[in-house]
Design a protein around this motif. Structure first.
Motif, mmCIF file in Angstrom:
data_model
loop_
_atom_site.group_PDB
_atom_site.id
_atom_site.type_symbol
_atom_site.label_atom_id
_atom_site.label_comp_id
_atom_site.label_asym_id
_atom_site.label_seq_id
_atom_site.Cartn_x
_atom_site.Cartn_y
_atom_site.Cartn_z
ATOM 1 N N GLY A 28 0.353 -1.215 -0.220
ATOM 2 C CA GLY A 28 -0.156 -0.074 0.585
ATOM 3 C C GLY A 28 0.955 1.320 -0.205
ATOM 4 O O GLY A 28 0.523 2.260 0.247
ATOM 5 N N GLY A 29 1.486 1.612 0.223
ATOM 6 C CA GLY A 29 3.218 2.434 -0.208
ATOM 7 C C GLY A 29 3.427 2.839 -0.858
ATOM 8 O O GLY A 29 3.125 2.373 -2.031
ATOM 9 N N SER A 30 3.941 3.827 -1.205
ATOM 10 C CA SER A 30 4.937 4.195 -2.186
ATOM 11 C C SER A 30 6.275 4.309 -1.984
ATOM 12 O O SER A 30 6.921 4.668 -1.865
ATOM 13 N N LEU A 31 6.485 4.874 -3.996
ATOM 14 C CA LEU A 31 8.157 4.635 -4.165
ATOM 15 C C LEU A 31 8.405 5.155 -4.895
ATOM 16 O O LEU A 31 7.090 4.997 -5.987
ATOM 17 N N ARG A 32 9.867 6.134 -4.876
ATOM 18 C CA ARG A 32 9.496 6.986 -7.110
ATOM 19 C C ARG A 32 11.028 6.749 -6.534
ATOM 20 O O ARG A 32 12.208 6.825 -6.381
ATOM 21 N N LEU A 33 10.772 6.384 -8.038
ATOM 22 C CA LEU A 33 12.618 5.861 -8.864
ATOM 23 C C LEU A 33 12.916 6.848 -9.562
ATOM 24 O O LEU A 33 12.048 7.522 -9.970
ATOM 25 N N SER A 34 14.764 7.059 -9.993
ATOM 26 C CA SER A 34 14.394 7.681 -11.087
ATOM 27 C C SER A 34 15.436 7.545 -11.682
ATOM 28 O O SER A 34 16.250 6.518 -11.129
ATOM 29 N N GLY B 56 -3.302 2.702 -13.200
ATOM 30 C CA GLY B 56 -3.649 3.419 -12.427
ATOM 31 C C GLY B 56 -2.788 3.032 -10.839
ATOM 32 O O GLY B 56 -3.365 4.152 -9.798
ATOM 33 N N ARG B 57 -1.701 2.675 -10.924
ATOM 34 C CA ARG B 57 -1.105 2.442 -9.526
ATOM 35 C C ARG B 57 -0.487 3.373 -9.705
ATOM 36 O O ARG B 57 0.833 4.435 -9.023
ATOM 37 N N PHE B 58 0.471 3.422 -11.192
ATOM 38 C CA PHE B 58 2.164 4.018 -11.375
ATOM 39 C C PHE B 58 2.001 4.488 -12.100
ATOM 40 O O PHE B 58 1.160 4.987 -13.451
ATOM 41 N N THR B 59 3.079 6.528 -12.042
ATOM 42 C CA THR B 59 3.297 6.880 -12.903
ATOM 43 C C THR B 59 4.628 7.299 -13.772
ATOM 44 O O THR B 59 5.457 7.857 -12.619
ATOM 45 N N ILE B 60 4.750 7.362 -15.016
ATOM 46 C CA ILE B 60 6.127 7.835 -15.387
ATOM 47 C C ILE B 60 6.019 9.124 -16.135
ATOM 48 O O ILE B 60 4.844 9.497 -16.254
ATOM 49 N N SER C 47 2.912 3.493 -6.271
ATOM 50 C CA SER C 47 1.412 3.956 -5.168
ATOM 51 C C SER C 47 0.641 2.850 -5.814
ATOM 52 O O SER C 47 1.347 1.703 -6.734
ATOM 53 N N SER C 48 0.599 2.573 -4.378
ATOM 54 C CA SER C 48 -0.517 0.912 -3.955
ATOM 55 C C SER C 48 0.144 -0.369 -4.270
ATOM 56 O O SER C 48 -0.462 -0.769 -4.800
ATOM 57 N N LEU C 49 1.416 -0.032 -3.814
ATOM 58 C CA LEU C 49 2.343 -1.672 -3.835
ATOM 59 C C LEU C 49 2.134 -2.369 -3.514
ATOM 60 O O LEU C 49 1.546 -2.434 -2.345
ATOM 61 N N LYS C 50 1.455 -3.257 -4.308
ATOM 62 C CA LYS C 50 1.596 -4.729 -3.525
ATOM 63 C C LYS C 50 3.070 -5.714 -4.027
ATOM 64 O O LYS C 50 3.534 -5.832 -3.989
ATOM 65 N N PRO C 51 2.817 -7.092 -2.943
ATOM 66 C CA PRO C 51 4.254 -7.660 -3.155
ATOM 67 C C PRO C 51 4.622 -8.255 -4.242
ATOM 68 O O PRO C 51 5.762 -8.993 -4.553
ATOM 69 N N GLU C 52 3.237 -8.320 -5.109
ATOM 70 C CA GLU C 52 4.203 -8.516 -6.284
ATOM 71 C C GLU C 52 4.324 -7.901 -7.062
ATOM 72 O O GLU C 52 5.213 -8.095 -8.424
ATOM 73 N N ASP C 53 4.698 -6.802 -6.963
ATOM 74 C CA ASP C 53 5.557 -5.481 -7.635
ATOM 75 C C ASP C 53 7.111 -6.091 -7.188
ATOM 76 O O ASP C 53 7.959 -4.873 -7.813
ATOM 77 N N THR C 54 7.723 -6.927 -6.858
ATOM 78 C CA THR C 54 8.680 -6.999 -5.890
ATOM 79 C C THR C 54 9.513 -7.574 -6.782
ATOM 80 O O THR C 54 8.755 -8.887 -7.665
ATOM 81 N N VAL D 16 13.410 -2.962 -5.145
ATOM 82 C CA VAL D 16 12.032 -3.385 -4.729
ATOM 83 C C VAL D 16 11.272 -4.243 -4.169
ATOM 84 O O VAL D 16 11.064 -5.481 -4.759
ATOM 85 N N THR D 17 10.975 -3.635 -2.866
ATOM 86 C CA THR D 17 10.831 -5.042 -2.266
ATOM 87 C C THR D 17 9.679 -4.579 -1.832
ATOM 88 O O THR D 17 9.595 -3.128 -0.795
ATOM 89 N N VAL D 18 8.400 -5.286 -1.524
ATOM 90 C CA VAL D 18 7.013 -4.356 -1.195
ATOM 91 C C VAL D 18 6.389 -5.604 -0.583
ATOM 92 O O VAL D 18 6.634 -6.908 -0.403
#
Length: 121
Positions: free
Chosen positions: A15-21, A65-69, A83-90, A117-119
């Motif tokens: 459910g948390g957020s991260l920003r990659l650059s 709907g969850r990620f924005t580039i 945003s709205s990160l899920k364990p399967e985004d790991t 990235v670890t969720v």
């Protein structure tokens, strides 16, 4: 040669957020498409999202709907707001850029080193 330097990965709760650059530098005349891919162990690398130099975007269905580039063309930098990160985004996320080193040079694809990235709770 072009170098892509990624940052922003880490551990986040579901459910948390991260920003990659990802910043591109080196022999760059222009940067065409920039994007993010991810690759889980034993699986093929898959597109997460990409963005053209004019701002056209494409997303994988799993992240819509969850990620924005986004990108900053002046800085040759692409961002991925997750945003709205899920364990399967790991997994490991890789930056990609299609660049030209000169007006008549071909488009060349470059990859970053990857960022984890670890969720998990």
């Amino acid at each position: 040669q072009v170098q892509l330097v990624e940052s922003g990965g880490g551990l986040v709760q579901p459910g948390g957020s991260l920003r990659l650059s990802c910043a591109a530098s080196g022999s760059i005349f222009s940067v065409n498409v920039m994007g993010w891919y991810r690759q889980a162990p034993g699986k093929q690398r898959e597109l997460v999202a990409h963005i053209s130099s004019t701002g056209r975007t494409k997303y994988a269905d799993s992240v819509k709907g969850r990620f924005t580039i986004s990108r900053d063309n002046a800085k040759n930098t692409v961002y991925l707001q997750m945003s709205s990160l899920k364990p399967e985004d790991t997994t490991v996320y890789y930056c990609n850029a299609l660049t030209m080193s000169g007006l008549d040079s071909p488009l060349t694809s470059y990859w970053g080193q990857g960022t984890q990235v670890t969720v998990s709770s």
